[in-house]
Structure formats: C-alpha cells, structure tokens
Design a protein around this motif. Structure first.
Motif, PDB file in Angstrom:
ATOM      1  N   ILE A  23      37.228  42.772  28.167  1.00  0.00           N
ATOM      2  CA  ILE A  23      36.573  43.970  28.695  1.00  0.00           C
ATOM      3  C   ILE A  23      36.289  43.798  30.183  1.00  0.00           C
ATOM      4  O   ILE A  23      36.545  44.705  30.999  1.00  0.00           O
ATOM      5  CB  ILE A  23      35.262  44.263  27.938  1.00  0.00           C
ATOM      6  CG1 ILE A  23      35.544  44.695  26.489  1.00  0.00           C
ATOM      7  CG2 ILE A  23      34.444  45.329  28.673  1.00  0.00           C
ATOM      8  CD1 ILE A  23      35.971  46.126  26.340  1.00  0.00           C
ATOM      9  N   TYR A  24      35.765  42.643  30.565  1.00  0.00           N
ATOM     10  CA  TYR A  24      35.461  42.393  31.978  1.00  0.00           C
ATOM     11  C   TYR A  24      36.714  42.532  32.839  1.00  0.00           C
ATOM     12  O   TYR A  24      36.688  43.143  33.920  1.00  0.00           O
ATOM     13  CB  TYR A  24      34.882  40.986  32.162  1.00  0.00           C
ATOM     14  CG  TYR A  24      33.581  40.713  31.465  1.00  0.00           C
ATOM     15  CD1 TYR A  24      32.720  41.745  31.106  1.00  0.00           C
ATOM     16  CD2 TYR A  24      33.205  39.401  31.150  1.00  0.00           C
ATOM     17  CE1 TYR A  24      31.519  41.482  30.452  1.00  0.00           C
ATOM     18  CE2 TYR A  24      32.007  39.134  30.505  1.00  0.00           C
ATOM     19  CZ  TYR A  24      31.173  40.169  30.156  1.00  0.00           C
ATOM     20  OH  TYR A  24      29.988  39.907  29.515  1.00  0.00           O
ATOM     21  N   THR A  25      37.818  41.951  32.371  1.00  0.00           N
ATOM     22  CA  THR A  25      39.067  42.015  33.138  1.00  0.00           C
ATOM     23  C   THR A  25      39.534  43.453  33.305  1.00  0.00           C
ATOM     24  O   THR A  25      39.973  43.858  34.396  1.00  0.00           O
ATOM     25  CB  THR A  25      40.160  41.192  32.432  1.00  0.00           C
ATOM     26  OG1 THR A  25      39.754  39.815  32.379  1.00  0.00           O
ATOM     27  CG2 THR A  25      41.493  41.294  33.161  1.00  0.00           C
ATOM     28  N   CYS A  26      39.414  44.244  32.249  1.00  0.00           N
ATOM     29  CA  CYS A  26      39.833  45.645  32.319  1.00  0.00           C
ATOM     30  C   CYS A  26      38.914  46.442  33.250  1.00  0.00           C
ATOM     31  O   CYS A  26      39.382  47.260  34.040  1.00  0.00           O
ATOM     32  CB  CYS A  26      39.846  46.247  30.916  1.00  0.00           C
ATOM     33  SG  CYS A  26      40.601  47.878  30.829  1.00  0.00           S
ATOM     34  N   ILE A  27      37.616  46.191  33.161  1.00  0.00           N
ATOM     35  CA  ILE A  27      36.676  46.853  34.071  1.00  0.00           C
ATOM     36  C   ILE A  27      37.024  46.532  35.513  1.00  0.00           C
ATOM     37  O   ILE A  27      37.073  47.421  36.382  1.00  0.00           O
ATOM     38  CB  ILE A  27      35.222  46.416  33.764  1.00  0.00           C
ATOM     39  CG1 ILE A  27      34.740  47.020  32.441  1.00  0.00           C
ATOM     40  CG2 ILE A  27      34.282  46.834  34.907  1.00  0.00           C
ATOM     41  CD1 ILE A  27      33.378  46.500  31.993  1.00  0.00           C
ATOM     42  N   ASP A  28      37.297  45.273  35.790  1.00  0.00           N
ATOM     43  CA  ASP A  28      37.630  44.867  37.156  1.00  0.00           C
ATOM     44  C   ASP A  28      38.896  45.555  37.652  1.00  0.00           C
ATOM     45  O   ASP A  28      38.961  46.010  38.803  1.00  0.00           O
ATOM     46  CB  ASP A  28      37.814  43.353  37.220  1.00  0.00           C
ATOM     47  CG  ASP A  28      36.502  42.591  37.088  1.00  0.00           C
ATOM     48  OD1 ASP A  28      35.438  43.219  37.269  1.00  0.00           O
ATOM     49  OD2 ASP A  28      36.544  41.382  36.812  1.00  0.00           O
ATOM     50  N   GLU A  29      39.897  45.634  36.792  1.00  0.00           N
ATOM     51  CA  GLU A  29      41.159  46.268  37.187  1.00  0.00           C
ATOM     52  C   GLU A  29      40.948  47.739  37.516  1.00  0.00           C
ATOM     53  O   GLU A  29      41.469  48.245  38.522  1.00  0.00           O
ATOM     54  CB  GLU A  29      42.185  46.124  36.062  1.00  0.00           C
ATOM     55  CG  GLU A  29      43.543  46.707  36.393  1.00  0.00           C
ATOM     56  CD  GLU A  29      44.541  46.528  35.271  1.00  0.00           C
ATOM     57  OE1 GLU A  29      45.710  46.917  35.462  1.00  0.00           O
ATOM     58  OE2 GLU A  29      44.179  46.009  34.202  1.00  0.00           O
ATOM     59  N   LEU A  30      40.171  48.432  36.696  1.00  0.00           N
ATOM     60  CA  LEU A  30      39.929  49.852  36.920  1.00  0.00           C
ATOM     61  C   LEU A  30      39.085  50.088  38.166  1.00  0.00           C
ATOM     62  O   LEU A  30      39.414  50.930  39.005  1.00  0.00           O
ATOM     63  CB  LEU A  30      39.255  50.469  35.698  1.00  0.00           C
ATOM     64  CG  LEU A  30      40.115  50.586  34.435  1.00  0.00           C
ATOM     65  CD1 LEU A  30      39.262  50.983  33.230  1.00  0.00           C
ATOM     66  CD2 LEU A  30      41.249  51.590  34.620  1.00  0.00           C
ATOM     67  N   THR A  31      37.995  49.364  38.300  1.00  0.00           N
ATOM     68  CA  THR A  31      37.100  49.607  39.432  1.00  0.00           C
ATOM     69  C   THR A  31      37.760  49.245  40.758  1.00  0.00           C
ATOM     70  O   THR A  31      37.546  49.923  41.768  1.00  0.00           O
ATOM     71  CB  THR A  31      35.771  48.855  39.265  1.00  0.00           C
ATOM     72  OG1 THR A  31      36.015  47.456  39.045  1.00  0.00           O
ATOM     73  CG2 THR A  31      34.975  49.417  38.095  1.00  0.00           C
ATOM     74  N   ARG A  32      38.564  48.171  40.773  1.00  0.00           N
ATOM     75  CA  ARG A  32      39.272  47.826  42.016  1.00  0.00           C
ATOM     76  C   ARG A  32      40.218  48.949  42.446  1.00  0.00           C
ATOM     77  O   ARG A  32      40.459  49.142  43.644  1.00  0.00           O
ATOM     78  CB  ARG A  32      40.052  46.524  41.824  1.00  0.00           C
ATOM     79  CG  ARG A  32      39.207  45.274  41.974  1.00  0.00           C
ATOM     80  CD  ARG A  32      40.089  44.049  42.192  1.00  0.00           C
ATOM     81  NE  ARG A  32      40.976  43.803  41.073  1.00  0.00           N
ATOM     82  CZ  ARG A  32      40.711  42.987  40.056  1.00  0.00           C
ATOM     83  NH1 ARG A  32      39.560  42.330  40.032  1.00  0.00           N
ATOM     84  NH2 ARG A  32      41.580  42.816  39.085  1.00  0.00           N
ATOM     85  N   ALA A  33      40.727  49.693  41.472  1.00  0.00           N
ATOM     86  CA  ALA A  33      41.619  50.810  41.780  1.00  0.00           C
ATOM     87  C   ALA A  33      40.857  52.079  42.151  1.00  0.00           C
ATOM     88  O   ALA A  33      41.473  53.095  42.491  1.00  0.00           O
ATOM     89  CB  ALA A  33      42.526  51.094  40.587  1.00  0.00           C
TER      90      ALA A  33
END
Length: 323
Positions: A248-258
């Motif tokens: 979940i953390y990795t997915c959150i990071d990917e989305l927010t960075r975009a």
C-alpha cells in the motif's frame, strides 16, 4: 474517544442500527461500486467531520434519530451527538449519479454486474439534478460499462456531459478510461477525474479485475495530471484484498509522486468476497497516517477537491479532515 479512532472503528463495523424518527429523506443508496444494491446508508456529522454509515439492523452500534436530522450515535457506553446530513444525490452537497447501472466486467469486489441496472438518458440525469440543484455544490458522474469502455466513454462524453454545463457547477467524472479519456474530458470542461487503480499491485488487479488493464488506468492518471492539475486527479485504492502495508505504501508513493490523490477505500466484503473481513481500525489508522505524510511530502491538499469522494470524505479516513 477522538474522532479519528471512532471513524476507523465505524468503517470497520460497516453499519449501524437506526432507531427513532423516520430517516427516509436522509437515506442514500448506491448504484455503483461495492456498496451498490445494499440496504442504504446515512451520513452522520459531528459538525466538523462526516462518516457514511450503512444501515444494518443487526449492528451493535445504534444511531437514534431524534427528528429533523438531530441524532445520537451510541457505541457501547459512548454517546456522540450530531446530525444526519441531508443528501443531494448519493451524498451531501453533490449530485453523484451513476449513468449505467450495469457492467460487462466481473470485478470480484463489486456487485454491480449482478444488479443488471439500466442506463439513464440525458433527460433523466438532468431531471435528477434539477430536483436537488438548490442543495448541491458539485456534480459527479460515474458509470458501469454497458458493453465496452470505448462505447461507455462515447455515451458519457456526447450524450450526458454536454447537457450538464447549464448548471454552472464543477463536474467530476469517474469512468473506466481509454487512451482518449483524459483529453476528451478536459476538452468538455470537466473539473476533476477519478480513474480507479483499485489494488496495490498488478497481481492483485489481475486476480480481482479480469479483463481490465491496470497499466492503462495508471497511464490515464499520469496523462490527466497536466490537464486537470495536481490534486484534482484521484484514484481509489482498496484496502483489504490481501496486500501488505508495504505494498500500500509503495502504491501511495507512486500515485502521489505523479500528482494523484489516492482514496484509501476499506474493503466492503460483497459480491465474490463475502467471506473476507474488513480491515481493522488499527490498520486503517496506520495507513491513513502514512497517506497523510505522503500527500504533505508532495504538497497535495485533498481539501481542495471540488467533487466526488475526496470532497465528500464519508467513506474513508480523510487526510487533513479526519487526522
């Protein structure tokens, strides 16, 4: 008990028993997503925060309606006073409308395919909005898929959205995207979009959403940010499909960075997942804290949302609003 912990426990409980005065005019029902076809829900507010509560007469949590929206929420020995909020369509202050109430896909967490709902005409959608126009600040459009994603997009973009400009309100759209979707919606003056990545990993998406492509949704999200702006592109991320916190953390990071704002949606165990449990309050709080920090790191403010779920905050622990 502080609101954040209370809301996490209410989301895990999944519903309340309602007593007291009739609540018909406050009751909402869903025609899309995991809540579709259920017994309905109400939105309870303590004056600052909001939570959507499913109606479940077997629940150990009780909501007592005293009349005119005034209510008391009883959880064990704890009593929280507040109000049941009047809805526009589906949620407070918005006309949130499902255009096609059926779907040709079979996502495991979604009951919509089994409901076989009909497609609304533009005239029907306009008439629905006119009824609630004096108590809404936004219009949000979502839809199943009657036949193909391409055909659904054409119907939304040509038959529905041009008829909604007359209301002079911000419009948000959440549909299954194609390569053309971000550009078409931007050209129509849409304010915000939500394309749902749904799962934390590609493997879980393939397992739960056969026939759909997670990579296409991710591309639509990244393509949308330059058009609609950072913080005005959203994506549901379901919590409780078997993923780890780290995923979940990795997915959150990917989305927010975009520049995309994730909506962490606790699993509602329906359709093909009725044997699954809801995520615990402890897990929801842990993930919400990370979610908040990730948004702050990327300078994304969910309070700026104009439409759809991020503006409502009823179904999730909302960064900034609830934490």
């Amino acid at each position: 008990m502080e609101w954040t912990r209370l809301k996490a426990e209410l989301l895990t409980a999944g519903g309340v028993r309602v007593e007291g005065e009739p609540i018909d005019r406050f009751t909402s029902s869903s025609a899309a997503g995991p809540g579709a076809g259920g017994s309905g829900s109400v939105f309870f507010s303590d004056g600052t925060h909001r939570v959507r509560l499913g109606l479940n007469q077997k629940s150990t949590i009780t909501l007592i309606h005293q009349g005119n929206g005034e209510a008391r929420l009883h959880r064990g020995d704890e009593i929280i006073t507040g109000r049941i909020e009047e809805i526009g369509l589906h949620c407070p202050r918005q006309a949130y409308i499902t255009v096609t109430g059926s779907c040709s896909f079979q996502c495991r967490y979604c009951p919509v395919p089994s409901l076989k709902g009909r497609r609304k005409t533009a005239g029907e959608v306009v008439a629905m909005i006119e009824v609630v126009a004096d108590r809404i600040d936004a219009i949000s459009i979502t839809s199943g898929v009657l036949s193909t994603c391409e055909e659904e997009e054409d119907y939304i973009c040509t038959a529905i959205l041009p008829q909604l400009q007359r209301f002079n309100l911000p419009i948000g759209v959440s549909i299954y995207p194609t390569e053309r979707t971000p550009g078409r919606l931007h050209a129509l003056g849409i304010a915000e979009v939500k394309f749902n990545i749904e799962t934390a990993t590609d493997e879980l998406f393939s397992e739960n959403c056969p026939g759909l492509e997670r990579s296409a949704i991710k591309k639509a999200l990244t393509d949308s940010v330059p058009l609609f702006g950072r913080g005005h592109v959203f994506s549901n991320l379901i919590v409780g499909l078997g993923e780890s916190d780290e995923e979940i953390y990795t997915c959150i990071d990917e989305l927010t960075r975009a520049g995309v704002v994730p909506c962490l949606r606790p699993l509602n165990p329906v359709a093909g997942l009725t044997e699954e449990g809801r995520p615990s309050p402890e897990r929801l709080l842990r993930l919400a804290n990370y979610h908040t920090l990730a948004l702050e790191r990327e300078h994304l403010d969910p309070d700026q949302a104009l439409t759809m779920c991020t503006a409502c905050t009823g179904c999730d622990l909302a960064p900034r609003r609830d934490l």
